[in-house]
Write a protein that holds these residues in place. Sequence first.
Motif, short mmCIF file in Angstrom:
data_model
loop_
_atom_site.label_atom_id
_atom_site.label_comp_id
_atom_site.label_asym_id
_atom_site.label_seq_id
_atom_site.Cartn_x
_atom_site.Cartn_y
_atom_site.Cartn_z
N HIS A 101 -4.78 -0.25 7.87
CA HIS A 101 -5.40 -1.18 6.92
C HIS A 101 -4.68 -2.53 6.94
CE1 HIS A 101 -8.45 1.28 4.96
NE2 HIS A 101 -7.62 2.31 5.04
N SER A 147 -12.04 -7.29 0.26
CA SER A 147 -11.39 -6.39 1.21
C SER A 147 -9.92 -6.17 0.89
CB SER A 147 -11.53 -6.95 2.63
OG SER A 147 -10.95 -6.09 3.58
N ALA A 174 -6.23 0.22 -3.70
CA ALA A 174 -6.75 1.57 -3.54
C ALA A 174 -5.75 2.47 -2.83
CB ALA A 174 -8.07 1.52 -2.77
N LEU A 175 -5.16 1.99 -1.74
CA LEU A 175 -4.22 2.83 -0.99
C LEU A 175 -2.92 3.03 -1.75
CD1 LEU A 175 -6.24 2.22 1.39
CD2 LEU A 175 -4.26 2.50 2.87
N MET A 178 0.82 -1.22 0.00
CA MET A 178 0.00 0.00 0.00
C MET A 178 0.85 1.26 0.00
SD MET A 178 -3.04 -1.08 2.65
CE MET A 178 -2.01 -1.96 3.82
N ARG A 204 -8.19 -3.08 -0.92
CA ARG A 204 -7.65 -1.88 -0.27
C ARG A 204 -6.14 -1.76 -0.54
NH1 ARG A 204 -9.71 -1.66 4.75
NH2 ARG A 204 -11.15 -3.38 4.36
#
Length: 861
Positions: A813, A745, A751-752, A412, A748
């Motif tokens: 996260h 999930s 996304a991050l 991330m 993420r």
Amino acid sequence: MGSLFRSEPMTLCQLFLQSEATYNCIAELGALGLVEFKDLNGQINAFQRRFVNEIRRCDEMERKLRFLDKEIRRELIPVLDIGDDPEPPQPKEMIELEQTFERLETELKDVNHNAEALKKTYSELVELRQILNKSDYFLDEAENRQRRESLGATDDTTRILPDDSHHPYSTGRLSFVAGVIRRDRQMTFERMLWRVCRGNVFLRQREIDKPLEDPTTGDLVFKSVFIIFFQGDQLKAKVKKICEGFRATIYPCPEDAADRRLMVSNVLSRIDDLNTVLSQTNEHRHRVLLASAKNLRNWFIKVRKMKAIFHSMNMFAFDVTQKCLIAECWCPTDRLDNVRMALRYGTERSGSSVPSILNRMETSEQPPTFNRTNKFTVGFQTIVDAYGVANYGEVNPAPYTIVTFPFLFAVMFGDAGHGVLMALFALWMVLKERQLAAQKSNNEIWLTFFNGRYLILLMGLFSIYTGFIYNDCFAKSMNIFGSQYVAPSPQDVAINKTDVPRFTTASYGLNSKINIKHDSLPYLLGIDPIWQVSENRIVFLNTYKMKVSVILGVMQMLFGVILSLWNHTYFKKYINIFVEFIPQVLFLLCIFGYMIGMTFAKWFLYDETNSNDAPSVLICLINMFLFKYDADDDPKAPKYLKQWYPNQKLIQTILLVIALICVPWMLAIKPWYLNRVDKKKQALIRRHSDGNDTSVLVVVEDSNDSGGGGHDGHGGGPFDLGDTIINQAIHTIEYCLGSISHTASYLRLWALSLAHSQLSDVLWNMVMKIGLTGLEGMPYFVNGIVMFLIFAIWAGLTVSVLLVMEGLSAFLHALRLHWVEFQSKFYSGAGIMFQPFSFEVILDVAEKEAEAAISAASANS
């Protein structure tokens, strides 16, 4: 298996300690820190236990030490740290310590009381001196006015008001009151005099230049001298009442100037004498506190150790017949020899001739969980324990978290430049850990960073690796190995006009729609730097990172399911292997494993030459669940909707059927099996009780009877089919639906990573690029100054936003992915933490509580 992979084996021990040797034996065990005592007097009130008086005496001594510590801190005297902690004093030394603390407390209280009285007298004398010095002007002015009136002055006789306005009044001699009032009450005091006395008083005030010390609190207070002129006894009574209400101090002030000068001389003489006495008093107090500061830390340690020993002894049972104390404690099995040695040392120190006895006990009680850690692994173990302590013998996620947690964080975070900064900061804390730990800071934010220094170091190193994979360093790409893509010549473009551009760029002076040809070899490590200047960069990176996120998520969840196999075999719940582990693996692989397989196949089978014919993995998966294959019969349908390998329909149908069969497999077989086992057990019990079977009763193993891993920590009581069905239904639904939601999930990670990359890119283009391009028409030194300021802004935003805020977001996260998505597959976290009786832990907690109390008191003050 090592204690890091699974909790250490624990043993319940019973100790028989002679009364005269108990104290020293517990002292040795406290220094060892390997046993956790059980409270054998839970039914007895805390105030009725055997050693409650000794604990009260320790509390009283600790109170006196806190008083000494407070006085030492007020004098800003450093408390000496002489190194090693002293041993706990013997019970017979308790009286000597009490006498020492009582003497010091009494002496300090007497000194403080005398000093407060002297300071109060000194303050009063200083205020009186100020009144006498400043009242000359007021009284001389009043005498001059009365002298003019007696000589028949032509101006009207006036009543002087607080605002110095004049009104007629009857002639007569004025009385006055002089005193001192706090400056912040001055205006309210003046208004109250005006309203109550109806303007029939004359108030004059002058400020005292230097602040005066409050003898009670020691604070500096600004005050003012006032003098009030009035006429009549009624006004005098009102004025004194108002002064009393505003806590103004009234002092005697002679009307005659000669008397005032004589009083000033006497006041100055008394002030000089008080200064001498105060100086000697403060010196004596400082000597007492200085001598106490040398031993204060040792005294605190001795009292706290003594209190902890008596508190542990209150948990023991007393055998009247044998005149000994009986204790029960949990201890790591491989450290029993150390405990025996400590008991022998304690018995020898006490001079007892009867040895202490340690017996191992058999019990069905679940032992506490103890995972041995060091300064490197303690941070990762803390992350796991924050979710829940592992059941005894359950697989410990900490060793795997050491690798997976910083890696998922780096996926991330994903910037080599930011990773270098993070790693350097953590490396500095690691190299300076002794000096930094010795400072004993109370800042919670700093302690959080320092305690997680090894975690931050790994997070930074993994971020450097993922930064090279993403080819991202401060929002710029690094062309280390040379780009493997070359721009075609204009002639090639003119010849092949139908070629659909997949990689486009505006660099090198070329048209942005010109196709970039693929070279024979890929870029050596990570993503080719040409993507940095391509128009479809975000589209490509989105697709790449999204697929990588799903692949990593399914792999970690599958690894979590595999870890549950270790729990089943360790707790000998072999039925769980067939009714939980196998269907869970099949369900996960038949759906999401197949999806990952299609992703890898698509990467290997398709490139830019046939990319338009590449199938859509998501649409294939949707059609698999809907049994929709109509596109094969439609010649006009897009190629990515059709089957792209032989027997695709048959294979997908088989996989889906297997996945659907796994649901009732997990749901019904285990309750049916446990019910069957319970019926056999009840039948054997009835046969044995009726006397029809004289054979030895065979206890049939019930998988719910043993505590332990995964979701099987419940049980141990009578079998209930309804509860078992409901419990198994909950776990089945949780796993099946969780596999889908947990896979989503993991997006993420994508996304991050995208958010961090875009924020870094925006910060570079909106801030740093201004300084790099320069200001047109400006001299070089102006551009240098501008560049310096812009770099400072960019560096500050990089650290505060991208490193701290984005780093914290990625950390949280990654924490959620481990707690929910990973650990839920094999970890119940319903265990009991092993909390040994350790002087080191007790002193550390007591010191932190004391520092927190001091900080709170200073904040309130």
